[in-house]
Motif scaffolding. Structure first.
Motif, PDB file in Angstrom:
ATOM      1  N   ILE A   1      33.360  35.918  37.461  1.00 39.74           N
ATOM      2  CA  ILE A   1      32.662  36.438  37.981  1.00 39.74           C
ATOM      3  C   ILE A   1      32.817  37.029  39.277  1.00 39.74           C
ATOM      4  N   TYR A   2      33.006  36.270  40.199  1.00 37.99           N
ATOM      5  CA  TYR A   2      33.420  36.825  41.711  1.00 37.99           C
ATOM      6  C   TYR A   2      34.707  37.443  42.189  1.00 37.99           C
ATOM      7  N   CYS A   3      36.148  36.097  41.476  1.00 43.48           N
ATOM      8  CA  CYS A   3      37.145  36.257  41.941  1.00 43.48           C
ATOM      9  C   CYS A   3      38.589  37.538  40.837  1.00 43.48           C
ATOM     10  N   ASP A   4      39.483  38.444  41.590  1.00 41.52           N
ATOM     11  CA  ASP A   4      40.063  39.555  41.311  1.00 41.52           C
ATOM     12  C   ASP A   4      41.288  38.791  41.128  1.00 41.52           C
ATOM     13  N   ALA A   5      41.499  37.609  42.030  1.00 39.27           N
ATOM     14  CA  ALA A   5      42.936  35.965  41.321  1.00 39.27           C
ATOM     15  C   ALA A   5      42.677  35.433  41.506  1.00 39.27           C
ATOM     16  N   VAL A   6      42.855  34.382  41.085  1.00 39.11           N
ATOM     17  CA  VAL A   6      43.256  32.895  40.353  1.00 39.11           C
ATOM     18  C   VAL A   6      44.557  31.956  41.587  1.00 39.11           C
ATOM     19  N   ALA A   7      44.330  31.172  41.601  1.00 39.02           N
ATOM     20  CA  ALA A   7      45.146  30.355  41.929  1.00 39.02           C
ATOM     21  C   ALA A   7      45.358  29.331  41.556  1.00 39.02           C
ATOM     22  N   CYS A   8      46.111  28.722  40.316  1.00 34.86           N
ATOM     23  CA  CYS A   8      45.451  27.358  40.522  1.00 34.86           C
ATOM     24  C   CYS A   8      46.699  25.969  40.964  1.00 34.86           C
ATOM     25  N   LEU A   9      46.175  25.623  42.189  1.00 32.91           N
ATOM     26  CA  LEU A   9      47.243  24.150  42.364  1.00 32.91           C
ATOM     27  C   LEU A   9      46.699  22.719  41.581  1.00 32.91           C
ATOM     28  N   ASN A  10      48.276  22.428  41.274  1.00 37.26           N
ATOM     29  CA  ASN A  10      47.839  20.996  41.773  1.00 37.26           C
ATOM     30  C   ASN A  10      49.451  19.776  42.223  1.00 37.26           C
ATOM     31  N   ARG A  11      49.716  20.439  43.796  1.00 38.08           N
ATOM     32  CA  ARG A  11      50.946  20.230  43.991  1.00 38.08           C
ATOM     33  C   ARG A  11      51.774  20.857  44.568  1.00 38.08           C
ATOM     34  N   THR A  12      51.792  21.924  43.362  1.00 38.79           N
ATOM     35  CA  THR A  12      52.485  23.229  43.082  1.00 38.79           C
ATOM     36  C   THR A  12      51.719  23.898  42.541  1.00 38.79           C
ATOM     37  N   LEU A  13      52.607  25.319  43.031  1.00 40.90           N
ATOM     38  CA  LEU A  13      50.885  26.493  41.886  1.00 40.90           C
ATOM     39  C   LEU A  13      51.956  27.133  40.878  1.00 40.90           C
ATOM     40  N   HIS A  14      50.661  26.223  39.481  1.00 40.45           N
ATOM     41  CA  HIS A  14      50.767  26.429  38.238  1.00 40.45           C
ATOM     42  C   HIS A  14      51.220  27.260  38.197  1.00 40.45           C
ATOM     43  N   LEU A  15      49.945  28.385  38.333  1.00 40.04           N
ATOM     44  CA  LEU A  15      49.116  29.982  37.631  1.00 40.04           C
ATOM     45  C   LEU A  15      49.307  30.631  39.299  1.00 40.04           C
ATOM     46  N   HIS A  16      49.181  31.550  38.773  1.00 41.74           N
ATOM     47  CA  HIS A  16      48.437  32.653  39.429  1.00 41.74           C
ATOM     48  C   HIS A  16      48.247  34.403  38.901  1.00 41.74           C
ATOM     49  N   GLY A  17      47.619  34.926  38.415  1.00 42.97           N
ATOM     50  CA  GLY A  17      46.777  35.959  38.155  1.00 42.97           C
ATOM     51  C   GLY A  17      45.765  36.099  38.232  1.00 42.97           C
ATOM     52  N   ARG A  18      45.184  36.569  37.051  1.00 44.21           N
ATOM     53  CA  ARG A  18      43.979  38.000  36.919  1.00 44.21           C
ATOM     54  C   ARG A  18      43.184  36.528  35.871  1.00 44.21           C
ATOM     55  N   PRO A  19      41.701  36.634  36.309  1.00 43.96           N
ATOM     56  CA  PRO A  19      41.076  35.107  36.350  1.00 43.96           C
ATOM     57  C   PRO A  19      40.919  35.531  34.415  1.00 43.96           C
ATOM     58  N   GLU A  20      40.710  36.340  34.040  1.00 40.96           N
ATOM     59  CA  GLU A  20      40.843  36.372  32.416  1.00 40.96           C
ATOM     60  C   GLU A  20      42.100  35.730  31.302  1.00 40.96           C
ATOM     61  N   GLU A  21      43.218  35.973  32.656  1.00 42.80           N
ATOM     62  CA  GLU A  21      44.441  35.199  32.070  1.00 42.80           C
ATOM     63  C   GLU A  21      44.519  33.841  32.071  1.00 42.80           C
ATOM     64  N   ILE A  22      44.576  33.593  33.765  1.00 44.78           N
ATOM     65  CA  ILE A  22      44.562  32.111  33.876  1.00 44.78           C
ATOM     66  C   ILE A  22      43.983  31.497  32.941  1.00 44.78           C
ATOM     67  N   LEU A  23      42.352  31.416  32.998  1.00 41.24           N
ATOM     68  CA  LEU A  23      41.689  30.443  32.252  1.00 41.24           C
ATOM     69  C   LEU A  23      41.481  30.103  30.327  1.00 41.24           C
ATOM     70  N   LYS A  24      42.278  30.679  30.305  1.00 37.26           N
ATOM     71  CA  LYS A  24      42.136  31.130  28.623  1.00 37.26           C
ATOM     72  C   LYS A  24      44.063  30.188  28.413  1.00 37.26           C
ATOM     73  N   SER A  25      45.177  30.408  29.200  1.00 40.54           N
ATOM     74  CA  SER A  25      46.383  29.208  29.386  1.00 40.54           C
ATOM     75  C   SER A  25      45.930  28.475  28.773  1.00 40.54           C
ATOM     76  N   GLU A  26      46.830  27.511  28.114  1.00 43.14           N
ATOM     77  CA  GLU A  26      47.049  26.402  27.806  1.00 43.14           C
ATOM     78  C   GLU A  26      48.073  25.968  29.170  1.00 43.14           C
ATOM     79  N   VAL A  27      48.640  26.214  29.136  1.00 42.41           N
ATOM     80  CA  VAL A  27      48.742  25.551  30.762  1.00 42.41           C
ATOM     81  C   VAL A  27      47.419  25.000  32.181  1.00 42.41           C
ATOM     82  N   PHE A  28      46.800  25.810  32.121  1.00 45.56           N
ATOM     83  CA  PHE A  28      45.348  26.212  32.975  1.00 45.56           C
ATOM     84  C   PHE A  28      44.624  24.313  32.418  1.00 45.56           C
ATOM     85  N   LYS A  29      44.418  24.514  30.953  1.00 44.91           N
ATOM     86  CA  LYS A  29      43.592  23.590  30.249  1.00 44.91           C
ATOM     87  C   LYS A  29      44.394  22.384  30.391  1.00 44.91           C
ATOM     88  N   LYS A  30      46.317  21.782  30.311  1.00 46.77           N
ATOM     89  CA  LYS A  30      46.585  20.399  31.289  1.00 46.77           C
ATOM     90  C   LYS A  30      46.233  20.418  31.947  1.00 46.77           C
TER      91      LYS A  30
END
Length: 263
Positions: A210-239
């Motif tokens: 809703i509010y961000c134009d980029a999202v970075a997924c961090l779990n010790r290292t950076l796993h994903l970085h991109g647009r929200p609509e791409e990241i939130l649908k990815s299998e890597v995000f779910k894992k």
């Protein structure tokens, strides 16, 4: 990110250990200027540590932080003060500091050690309070305010430093739900008005699309970085989130709530 914006903040191969434990490993992050980046990840994933490293509050064991192409603390970045809104802490209602004095504290980086605030500093602080809708509480003690009011004051304090980058760590953790949407709308408004680059750690993934134009997924290292609509649908995000995620669909927008923030 697919735009022509320049990179404002970059981390290169960032490693941070705390008490011998690797909290960040090889974090490579690029944040474009005037973007609104949501930093998400599971508990203990290193979000707060990464923000503190970007702010220069933690010295990395390896790697570096760059501000518009220059190492943190050198070049143009020497004259830039990053605005910081930390996780909210409990403040004694009797703490004898006014809202205005709290905001003036954000000017200390420009005022200098041993110097007293001048009229310009006071006027700047008052203007920032007006921007966040808190001018009418300027003379109140900071401890008497509600959670949402305090966070607006802390944003005013950060803005009073005239930053180019605004960093927020779980800014609505102590804010009631009714005040959260107006808080995020305020951030969007200020980002555009002040041409800010915003980096916000959050446990509420539902605000990201809703509010961000980029999202970075961090779990010790950076796993994903991109647009929200791409990241939130990815299998890597779910894992990445695993069993910590409770997924509730509100229409077409995924809403993920992760447990309390502990890193």
């Amino acid at each position: 990110m697919g735009t022509n914006r320049q990179v404002m903040v970059e981390t290169r191969d960032l490693d941070v250990q705390i008490n011998g434990y690797p909290v960040l490993q090889g974090v490579n992050l690029k944040v474009e200027e005037q973007s609104f980046t949501g930093l998400i990840g599971p508990n203990g994933g290193g979000k707060t540590t990464l923000l503190r490293a970007i702010l220069g509050l933690i010295r990395p064991d390896r790697g570096e932080v760059m501000i518009k192409g220059a190492p943190l603390g050198t070049g143009e970045s020497r004259s830039w003060i990053m605005g910081y809104v930390p996780q909210q802490v409990n403040i004694d209602r009797r703490f004898p500091v006014s809202v205005l004095d709290t905001v003036i504290m954000g000017r200390y980086g420009k005022i200098g050690i041993g110097h007293r605030p001048k009229k310009h500093d006071r006027d700047t602080a008052m203007a920032c309070l007006e921007k966040v809708g808190m001018l009418h509480l300027a003379d109140q003690q900071i401890g008497s305010l509600s959670g949402g009011e305090k966070q607006r004051v802390f944003i005013a304090r950060a803005l009073s430093a005239e930053p180019r980058v605004l960093i927020l760590d779980e800014p609505v953790a102590a804010v009631d739900v009714a005040a959260q949407d107006s808080f995020y709308r305020l951030l969007q408004q200020l980002r555009k008005e002040y041409a800010l680059t915003v980096i916000m750690a959050t446990h509420d993934v539902g605000v990201v699309p809703i509010y961000c134009d980029a999202v970075a997924c961090l779990n010790r290292t950076l796993h994903l970085h991109g647009r929200p609509e791409e990241i939130l649908k990815s299998e890597v995000f779910k894992k990445l989130y695993g069993t910590e995620v409770e997924a509730v669909m509100h229409g077409r927008i995924p809403h993920r709530m992760i447990g309390g923030h502990r890193d």
